[in-house]
Structures are given as C-alpha cells and as structure tokens.
Design a protein around this motif. Sequence first.
Motif, PDB file in Angstrom:
ATOM      1  N   ARG A   1       2.592  37.626 -74.210  1.00 44.10           N
ATOM      2  CA  ARG A   1       1.917  38.929 -74.280  1.00 44.10           C
ATOM      3  C   ARG A   1       0.403  38.772 -74.206  1.00 44.10           C
ATOM      4  NH1 ARG A   1       6.610  40.250 -77.653  1.00 44.10           N
ATOM      5  NH2 ARG A   1       7.620  42.060 -76.666  1.00 44.10           N
ATOM      6  N   ALA A   2      -0.129  37.770 -74.892  1.00 44.80           N
ATOM      7  CA  ALA A   2      -1.583  37.541 -74.856  1.00 44.80           C
ATOM      8  C   ALA A   2      -2.035  37.185 -73.446  1.00 44.80           C
ATOM      9  CB  ALA A   2      -1.953  36.434 -75.834  1.00 44.80           C
ATOM     10  N   ALA A   3      -1.265  36.364 -72.749  1.00 47.12           N
ATOM     11  CA  ALA A   3      -1.620  35.976 -71.388  1.00 47.12           C
ATOM     12  C   ALA A   3      -1.603  37.182 -70.458  1.00 47.12           C
ATOM     13  CB  ALA A   3      -0.666  34.900 -70.881  1.00 47.12           C
ATOM     14  N   LYS A   4      -0.592  38.018 -70.565  1.00 51.02           N
ATOM     15  CA  LYS A   4      -0.517  39.189 -69.694  1.00 51.02           C
ATOM     16  C   LYS A   4      -1.653  40.165 -69.981  1.00 51.02           C
ATOM     17  CE  LYS A   4       4.355  38.869 -68.513  1.00 51.02           C
ATOM     18  NZ  LYS A   4       5.703  39.470 -68.526  1.00 51.02           N
ATOM     19  N   LYS A   5      -2.011  40.298 -71.227  1.00 48.21           N
ATOM     20  CA  LYS A   5      -3.145  41.153 -71.575  1.00 48.21           C
ATOM     21  C   LYS A   5      -4.430  40.600 -70.977  1.00 48.21           C
ATOM     22  CE  LYS A   5      -5.538  43.242 -75.510  1.00 48.21           C
ATOM     23  NZ  LYS A   5      -5.578  43.369 -77.002  1.00 48.21           N
ATOM     24  N   ALA A   6      -4.615  39.283 -71.060  1.00 48.30           N
ATOM     25  CA  ALA A   6      -5.831  38.659 -70.528  1.00 48.30           C
ATOM     26  C   ALA A   6      -5.912  38.798 -69.011  1.00 48.30           C
ATOM     27  CB  ALA A   6      -5.863  37.183 -70.924  1.00 48.30           C
ATOM     28  N   PHE A   7      -4.771  38.721 -68.334  1.00 51.81           N
ATOM     29  CA  PHE A   7      -4.740  38.858 -66.874  1.00 51.81           C
ATOM     30  C   PHE A   7      -4.636  40.323 -66.426  1.00 51.81           C
ATOM     31  CE2 PHE A   7      -2.984  34.345 -66.750  1.00 51.81           C
ATOM     32  CZ  PHE A   7      -4.113  33.815 -66.146  1.00 51.81           C
ATOM     33  N   ASN A   8      -4.592  41.243 -67.395  1.00 53.82           N
ATOM     34  CA  ASN A   8      -4.448  42.669 -67.097  1.00 53.82           C
ATOM     35  C   ASN A   8      -3.155  42.939 -66.330  1.00 53.82           C
ATOM     36  OD1 ASN A   8      -5.271  45.377 -67.271  1.00 53.82           O
ATOM     37  ND2 ASN A   8      -6.306  45.296 -65.276  1.00 53.82           N
ATOM     38  N   LEU A   9      -2.084  42.312 -66.789  1.00 54.50           N
ATOM     39  CA  LEU A   9      -0.769  42.496 -66.196  1.00 54.50           C
ATOM     40  C   LEU A   9       0.107  43.317 -67.139  1.00 54.50           C
ATOM     41  CD1 LEU A   9      -0.093  38.825 -65.016  1.00 54.50           C
ATOM     42  CD2 LEU A   9      -0.840  40.745 -63.592  1.00 54.50           C
ATOM     43  N   PRO A  10       1.018  44.131 -66.620  1.00 58.12           N
ATOM     44  CA  PRO A  10       1.927  44.876 -67.501  1.00 58.12           C
ATOM     45  C   PRO A  10       2.879  43.937 -68.229  1.00 58.12           C
ATOM     46  CG  PRO A  10       2.573  45.139 -65.209  1.00 58.12           C
ATOM     47  CD  PRO A  10       1.258  44.427 -65.187  1.00 58.12           C
ATOM     48  N   GLU A  11       3.394  44.399 -69.350  1.00 59.05           N
ATOM     49  CA  GLU A  11       4.283  43.564 -70.170  1.00 59.05           C
ATOM     50  C   GLU A  11       5.489  43.080 -69.380  1.00 59.05           C
ATOM     51  OE1 GLU A  11       6.812  45.051 -73.667  1.00 59.05           O
ATOM     52  OE2 GLU A  11       5.142  44.037 -74.676  1.00 59.05           O
ATOM     53  N   ALA A  12       5.997  43.899 -68.464  1.00 63.59           N
ATOM     54  CA  ALA A  12       7.205  43.552 -67.725  1.00 63.59           C
ATOM     55  C   ALA A  12       6.905  42.832 -66.407  1.00 63.59           C
ATOM     56  CB  ALA A  12       8.025  44.808 -67.454  1.00 63.59           C
ATOM     57  N   TYR A  13       5.681  42.319 -66.250  1.00 60.53           N
ATOM     58  CA  TYR A  13       5.357  41.613 -65.012  1.00 60.53           C
ATOM     59  C   TYR A  13       6.244  40.365 -64.899  1.00 60.53           C
ATOM     60  CZ  TYR A  13       2.620  39.610 -61.222  1.00 60.53           C
ATOM     61  OH  TYR A  13       2.240  39.099 -60.006  1.00 60.53           O
TER      62      TYR A  13
END
Length: 286
Positions: free
Chosen positions: A92-104
């Motif tokens: 979750r932290a990585a997706k937030k940092a990359f500005n990706l949705p949770e379900a990416y």
Amino acid sequence: MPDSSVSSVRLFSPENDVTSPLTRATPLIVMWPGFGMGARYYDPMGKELARRGFNVATGELRGQGTSTARASREKSWGYHHVASEDYPATVRAAKKAFNLPEAYPTVFLCHSMGGQIGALFMARDDANVLNVKGLMGVGAGTPYHGGFQGKQYWRLRIGSQLMKAVIKLKGYQPEGVLDFSGYGRQAKDHVLEWIRYSQTNHLRELAGEDCDYEAAKAQITKPVLLTRCINDEDCPIPSCNNLAMSLPKADVEVEQLSEPLGHNRWAREPEVIANRLERFIREKIR
C-alpha cells in the motif's frame, strides 16, 4: 507497521525515455528479501527492472535492514505477522508513493524466505484486494530437511537444534557468536516456526495466526514460478518442489536456471532473473 516499528520501502521508477514492451499491462513489481538480507542489497535488480519500464518497490522483512523492529525476550513476531501486516502495508505504501490505485496489478519477486512468506500472503484476502497477480521466487523453497543432502541436510537437522537451544536461553536469536545460522538477530517466534518448518515441511500453529495457512495455500490458483540457480546450495530443486506441493491448485512451475549465480548473486547481476521475470509476466500474468 502495526507493531509501531518503521520500515523504509526502496523505490525505483522508469526513466522518461524508457518504454516497456508490456505497455498498459505492466505491473508494479514488489521485491521481498531473504532471511538476514537488507533491501538495499537488491538495488541492482530494482534499477534493472526500472530500466525495462517497471515501477519497482523493495520491502524489508521485519527486524532486517532499515526496519526498526528489534527482537528481544519481550518482543517477538512470526511468519503470520509479516505476511498479514508488513506485506500489505508495504504494498500500500509503494502504491501511494507511485500514485497508483490500490488495485493496480502487482507481481511479487521473492528471494528465499521472502517467497515462503509471499506464499502465505497470496493465501490471504489482501492478495486479491491489492491485485497481486502472481509470484516469482528465486532460491525460494521450504527448509524441510528432506529436500537437502550432505552438509546442508545436517545443518538443518543439527544446526536447527542448536538454534532452538540458543532461543530457549536468550529468548530470541542474537547476532554474534551464538548466531549459528548467520541470519543475524531474529525473533523467537519466527525462528521457532522456521525450525518446525524444517522438521515437518508445514507452517502450522503460527503465532497469532487467524487462519489455517496450509489449507489456505492449497486454494491459491494464481501463477507461481519457483526458480533456483544451478549452484544454489541453499535451495536445491527438491526444496522448490516442496514449496510447490503446498500449492496444488496454483499454476505453479519449478525451474532450474543454468547460470551459476548462487543463492544471492543474481540480485547483483540482475539480467538473467530480469529476463525470466519479464517472460513470466508476458506468459502468465493476465
């Protein structure tokens, strides 16, 4: 992390002039270290995958690398805590940092112990919520002694009992002269669970568990590729097969790679594994 410790996530992004042949299907790659390994060791692999067009994140196993968790007689954790807390928090932290949705779409690249825990995570609901579509392991098998021969067999049979004696004495696995395994300071529950794993080939009665992990792993249907380099003494093919057998419904493949990159060196010389990961994604990830 839920235990109030802090762990950094190492991030690698493609350069602007890089285009990936995987285009819009390109998943996020999350790498997980082996026991006693810090995330920084895998930087060459992260940079290589970013060069090929992937967003890449490398997490830490609790108590290793940058993780501030420190095992002691009073503070312990095990496989379940890392699979159910640290893995989803890191993704979750990585997706937030990359500005990706949770379900990416996400694919795990796991080394050794990271693959053992990764298999547990894949059996949990969070794997679906976070859209983890598959797992590639490198040197990832079970520590069951029956999968080993020679000195590695006796290391697991006798060395594990020495480790158990140290833990009874100290209340955790210390670093230094009593670190017979070479994995550094580790938590009591994690090491005792690993020792039982080496004796039985099963992960049962885990500290704090909220499910039957062996039963849950048997329901995984996603693609799993377990590889080992030809000279990897820490993970022979039978060890990979033993992990594969716990995933009877998964689209699982075990493969020996001809390159002599040992148990760890592939992370510093990343081309071979990067090539195999790309092919795994092209062929298996939908």
